[in-house]
Design a protein around this motif. Structure first.
Motif, PDB file in Angstrom:
ATOM      1  N   MET A   1       0.801  -1.226   0.000  1.00  0.00           N
ATOM      2  CA  MET A   1       0.000   0.000   0.000  1.00  0.00           C
ATOM      3  C   MET A   1       0.832   1.273   0.000  1.00  0.00           C
ATOM      4  N   GLY A   2       2.154   1.130   0.135  1.00  0.00           N
ATOM      5  CA  GLY A   2       2.990   2.327   0.079  1.00  0.00           C
ATOM      6  C   GLY A   2       2.935   3.144   1.359  1.00  0.00           C
ATOM      7  N   CYS A   3       3.220   4.427   1.238  1.00  0.00           N
ATOM      8  CA  CYS A   3       3.269   5.275   2.433  1.00  0.00           C
ATOM      9  C   CYS A   3       2.590   6.611   2.177  1.00  0.00           C
ATOM     10  N   ARG A   4       2.412   7.347   3.233  1.00  0.00           N
ATOM     11  CA  ARG A   4       1.766   8.667   3.210  1.00  0.00           C
ATOM     12  C   ARG A   4       2.732   9.683   3.780  1.00  0.00           C
ATOM     13  N   GLU A   5       2.473  10.951   3.480  1.00  0.00           N
ATOM     14  CA  GLU A   5       3.333  11.995   4.042  1.00  0.00           C
ATOM     15  C   GLU A   5       2.859  12.413   5.425  1.00  0.00           C
ATOM     16  N   ARG A   6       3.813  12.763   6.269  1.00  0.00           N
ATOM     17  CA  ARG A   6       3.466  13.297   7.586  1.00  0.00           C
ATOM     18  C   ARG A   6       2.876  14.691   7.369  1.00  0.00           C
ATOM     19  N   PRO A   7       1.689  14.945   7.918  1.00  0.00           N
ATOM     20  CA  PRO A   7       1.026  16.227   7.661  1.00  0.00           C
ATOM     21  C   PRO A   7       1.383  17.301   8.686  1.00  0.00           C
ATOM     22  N   ARG A   8       0.867  18.526   8.445  1.00  0.00           N
ATOM     23  CA  ARG A   8       1.131  19.636   9.361  1.00  0.00           C
ATOM     24  C   ARG A   8       0.697  19.295  10.781  1.00  0.00           C
ATOM     25  N   GLY A   9      -0.447  18.634  10.911  1.00  0.00           N
ATOM     26  CA  GLY A   9      -0.978  18.336  12.234  1.00  0.00           C
ATOM     27  C   GLY A   9      -0.020  17.546  13.104  1.00  0.00           C
ATOM     28  N   ALA A  10       0.883  16.798  12.459  1.00  0.00           N
ATOM     29  CA  ALA A  10       1.824  15.982  13.221  1.00  0.00           C
ATOM     30  C   ALA A  10       2.999  16.808  13.728  1.00  0.00           C
ATOM     31  N   LEU A  11       3.106  18.058  13.280  1.00  0.00           N
ATOM     32  CA  LEU A  11       4.264  18.882  13.652  1.00  0.00           C
ATOM     33  C   LEU A  11       3.961  19.844  14.786  1.00  0.00           C
ATOM     34  N   ASN A  12       2.673  20.150  14.973  1.00  0.00           N
ATOM     35  CA  ASN A  12       2.279  21.117  15.996  1.00  0.00           C
ATOM     36  C   ASN A  12       2.960  22.463  15.814  1.00  0.00           C
ATOM     37  N   THR A  13       3.094  22.916  14.551  1.00  0.00           N
ATOM     38  CA  THR A  13       3.657  24.244  14.309  1.00  0.00           C
ATOM     39  C   THR A  13       2.617  25.299  14.684  1.00  0.00           C
ATOM     40  N   PRO A  14       2.968  26.253  15.560  1.00  0.00           N
ATOM     41  CA  PRO A  14       1.990  27.265  15.961  1.00  0.00           C
ATOM     42  C   PRO A  14       1.644  28.199  14.806  1.00  0.00           C
ATOM     43  N   GLY A  15       0.530  28.908  14.961  1.00  0.00           N
ATOM     44  CA  GLY A  15       0.141  29.892  13.970  1.00  0.00           C
ATOM     45  C   GLY A  15      -1.277  29.665  13.505  1.00  0.00           C
ATOM     46  N   THR A  16      -1.664  30.412  12.473  1.00  0.00           N
ATOM     47  CA  THR A  16      -3.014  30.346  11.944  1.00  0.00           C
ATOM     48  C   THR A  16      -3.128  29.163  10.989  1.00  0.00           C
ATOM     49  N   ARG A  17      -4.324  28.999  10.445  1.00  0.00           N
ATOM     50  CA  ARG A  17      -4.555  27.857   9.554  1.00  0.00           C
ATOM     51  C   ARG A  17      -4.986  28.357   8.175  1.00  0.00           C
ATOM     52  N   PRO A  18      -4.120  29.100   7.507  1.00  0.00           N
ATOM     53  CA  PRO A  18      -4.490  29.652   6.195  1.00  0.00           C
ATOM     54  C   PRO A  18      -4.334  28.628   5.075  1.00  0.00           C
ATOM     55  N   ALA A  19      -4.839  28.985   3.887  1.00  0.00           N
ATOM     56  CA  ALA A  19      -4.578  28.186   2.688  1.00  0.00           C
ATOM     57  C   ALA A  19      -3.123  28.384   2.298  1.00  0.00           C
ATOM     58  N   GLY A  20      -2.566  27.431   1.590  1.00  0.00           N
ATOM     59  CA  GLY A  20      -1.193  27.592   1.105  1.00  0.00           C
ATOM     60  C   GLY A  20      -0.197  26.683   1.800  1.00  0.00           C
ATOM     61  N   ILE A  21      -0.708  25.763   2.656  1.00  0.00           N
ATOM     62  CA  ILE A  21       0.191  24.805   3.303  1.00  0.00           C
ATOM     63  C   ILE A  21      -0.080  23.430   2.692  1.00  0.00           C
ATOM     64  N   TYR A  22       0.931  22.870   2.071  1.00  0.00           N
ATOM     65  CA  TYR A  22       0.769  21.587   1.396  1.00  0.00           C
ATOM     66  C   TYR A  22       1.899  20.653   1.795  1.00  0.00           C
ATOM     67  N   THR A  23       1.621  19.359   1.759  1.00  0.00           N
ATOM     68  CA  THR A  23       2.754  18.440   1.806  1.00  0.00           C
ATOM     69  C   THR A  23       3.409  18.501   0.421  1.00  0.00           C
ATOM     70  N   ALA A  24       4.694  18.205   0.369  1.00  0.00           N
ATOM     71  CA  ALA A  24       5.423  18.314  -0.893  1.00  0.00           C
ATOM     72  C   ALA A  24       4.820  17.393  -1.950  1.00  0.00           C
ATOM     73  N   GLY A  25       4.381  16.220  -1.535  1.00  0.00           N
ATOM     74  CA  GLY A  25       3.798  15.271  -2.479  1.00  0.00           C
ATOM     75  C   GLY A  25       2.463  15.743  -3.026  1.00  0.00           C
TER      76      GLY A  25
END
Lengths: 123, 424
Positions: free
Chosen positions: B122-146
């Motif tokens: 089944m392959g793998c998935r990318e670790r998302p923003r939620g897994a990093l706990n980076t502070p700040g707002t939740r605007p559009a424009g945040i993507y995993t590289a894949g």
């Protein structure tokens, strides 16, 4: 004598190369594990080249883009000019893997070929 | 009800090579299931070159590499159900030892397929923003590289114009070049660790070629913007990866790409009760890539994240061949030993070995950069193999072949570790 340290990009091994240059001419290459590494080092110090991979617009295709590559390495300084040319291009579906889309990419003498197939839409 | 010899879950490079591995050993009743509309998996969006140097002895792009396997699958007449999502894998209740794969597709509806063997691919998935706990707002424009890669290479959309990339995994590096070629300005690639997680060649041809700065020991500490990303604050980190106060720097940008790790996609395996390795995030397997469930095999990125698709194909072919051997009734040989990672080695696959197995390759990763070391394979205090290595890095998987002669000396658990050169 001038020395330059390079990382070979020919394959994922990424050998550390040491190149000895004299008057812009390559005297010796060490650190490579294969002949392609020596070739790369020579080119990199005299006229660096890269294979360009990108996409072209497809008209009436099941997918909007076809992936493409330059069939060989082109001079590094041509990369952005080639991107401009390729982004002005649109090809009709179907596109076959290996199909030549441009015979001479920006005067490099290298053709642009499709690396994936796109079927025509059914209608 | 249909009863198949082999169901392969996932039609990427691993799934295709596994199906072909079984086919070439005489298995005919095979089905590949994939949720996408075509075979190829992630290779379809990896339009860059560098694939296949080991396997095909030439440099191919991702789609070309996938097409070679897809053609062979088609030529062999191996059945595929595409646009099909597998929901569940379980053991049959009838005591037959069969597996039951539950899947859905808009064409076929609800499917329950009985199979004597299953290959997990089944392959793998990318670790998302939620897994990093980076502070700040939740605007559009945040993507995993894949995700950005799929937008640019498959859909033909540019995710943004001014880009910061967090994480220097290979996909992040590849996307730095790709976005630059398509006209975006990539302002920086930040890497939390003091070294890159990507291949050296990608640092050279994706960053250095285009003058993109690689900021090692840096991370994003805040994301700015309400509707759309307006910028990120980056900071240097200390030895324990904590941001250093006063080192903050604001970088205006409209896009943040994340290339912060890959996670094997093992929901199905876990629910089926397959024993997992907490380090790899994949199944615990023996040298045949058989999991703790007899007749269930795993290979490719669902087993452990690979750097090179060539090694995925190799591993998957082995898994397919093993499924064929299982179907022939060749039971896995009796006594198994554990293979353990020690002193600098983070994990080893396979985690179990049969003592009387044929030649076996061990695949492993180290936890840090080490120079002038020896890779040592031991059984108790007995050294089975010692190999000097100039440099080992976490971003590059190591492969160590063990001959049948070495394996015959095994009489207990095996450890793989690093030792300083010169030390005995």
């Amino acid at each position: 004598m001038e020395k330059r340290n390079l990382t070979c990009i020919v394959c994922p091994m990424g050998c550390s190369l040491e190149v000895e240059l004299e008057n812009g001419m390559v005297r010796s290459v060490t650190g490579n594990s294969c002949p392609r590494g020596a070739e790369y080092a020579k080119n990199e110090c005299t006229h660096p080249t890269r294979v360009l991979t990108t996409t072209v617009k497809v008209v009436d295709g099941k997918r909007p883009l076809a992936s493409v590559k330059s069939a060989g390495a082109i001079p590094k300084e041509l990369l952005f000019e080639a991107m401009k040319t390729i982004n002005c291009l649109s090809v009709p579906a179907p596109v076959e893997l290996g199909q030549v889309l441009l015979t001479d990419l920006c005067g490099s003498g290298i053709p642009l070929v499709a690396t994936g197939s796109v079927e025509k839409t059914e209608d | 009800m249909e009863r198949l010899d082999l169901v392969v879950i996932g039609g990427g490079p691993a799934g295709m090579a596994a199906a072909l591995g079984a086919w070439h050993q005489g298995v005919r009743n095979i089905l590949i299931l994939d949720r996408e509309a075509q075979l190829g998996g992630i290779l379809e969006q990896c339009i860059h070159n560098g694939f296949g140097l080991h396997h095909f002895k030439e440099e191919l792009t991702g789609p070309e590499y996938a097409a070679r396997y897809a053609k062979e699958v088609a030529d062999c007449g191996i059945c595929c159900l595409l646009d099909t999502m597998v929901l569940d894998l379980a053991e049959a209740l009838d005591g037959s030892g069969d597996k039951v794969v539950t899947a859905v597709s808009s064409k076929e509806g609800y499917l329950r397929i009985h199979a004597k063997t299953v290959v997990l691919a089944m392959g793998c998935r990318e670790r998302p923003r939620g897994a990093l706990n980076t502070p700040g707002t939740r605007p559009a424009g945040i993507y995993t590289a894949g995700a950005a890669q799929k937008f640019v290479n498959i859909k033909g959309y540019m995710p943004g114009k001014e880009v910061v990339i967090l994480g220097s995994g290979d996909i992040g590096l590849i996307m730095a070049r790709r976005m630059t070629l398509e006209g975006a300005k990539v302002k920086a690639v930040c890497e939390l660790m003091p070294y890159s997680g990507g291949l050296t060649r990608n640092i050279v041809q994706c960053l250095e070629d285009f003058g993109i700065p690689l900021k090692l020991s840096h991370t994003v500490v805040r994301i700015h913007g309400r509707e759309r990303v307006e910028g990120v604050t980056i900071a240097a980190v200390d030895g324990s990866r904590k941001p250093i106060p006063g080192s903050e720097e604001f970088i205006p940008c409209d896009t943040l790409l994340l290339s912060v790790g890959l996670i094997p996609e093992n929901e199905l395996s876990r629910a089926a009760g397959v024993k997992m390795d907490p380090v790899t995030g994949g199944a615990v397997v023996d040298q045949n890539r058989q999991t703790s469930l007899p007749g269930v095999f795993a290979c490719g990125n669902v087993l452990h994240v690979h750097d090179l698709v060539d090694y995925v194909s190799e591993e998957a072919e082995l898994a397919g061949q093993s499924a064929a051997a299982y179907l022939r009734g060749e039971a896995p040989c009796g006594g198994t030993v554990e293979v353990k990672a020690r002193d600098g080695v983070r994990y080893v696959v396979p985690q179990r070995l049969c003592k009387d197995a044929g030649p076996v390759s061990l695949y492993f990763r180290v936890g840090d950069i080490y120079k002038d070391v020896k890779i040592v394979v031991k059984c108790g205090e007995k050294v089975l193999l010692s190999r000097p290595k100039k440099k080992v890095v976490p971003g590059e998987m190591e492969r160590l072949p063990l001959t049948a002669g070495i394996l015959s000396q095994i009489d207990g658990d095996v450890t793989v570790c690093l030792e300083q050169k010169g030390a005995e």
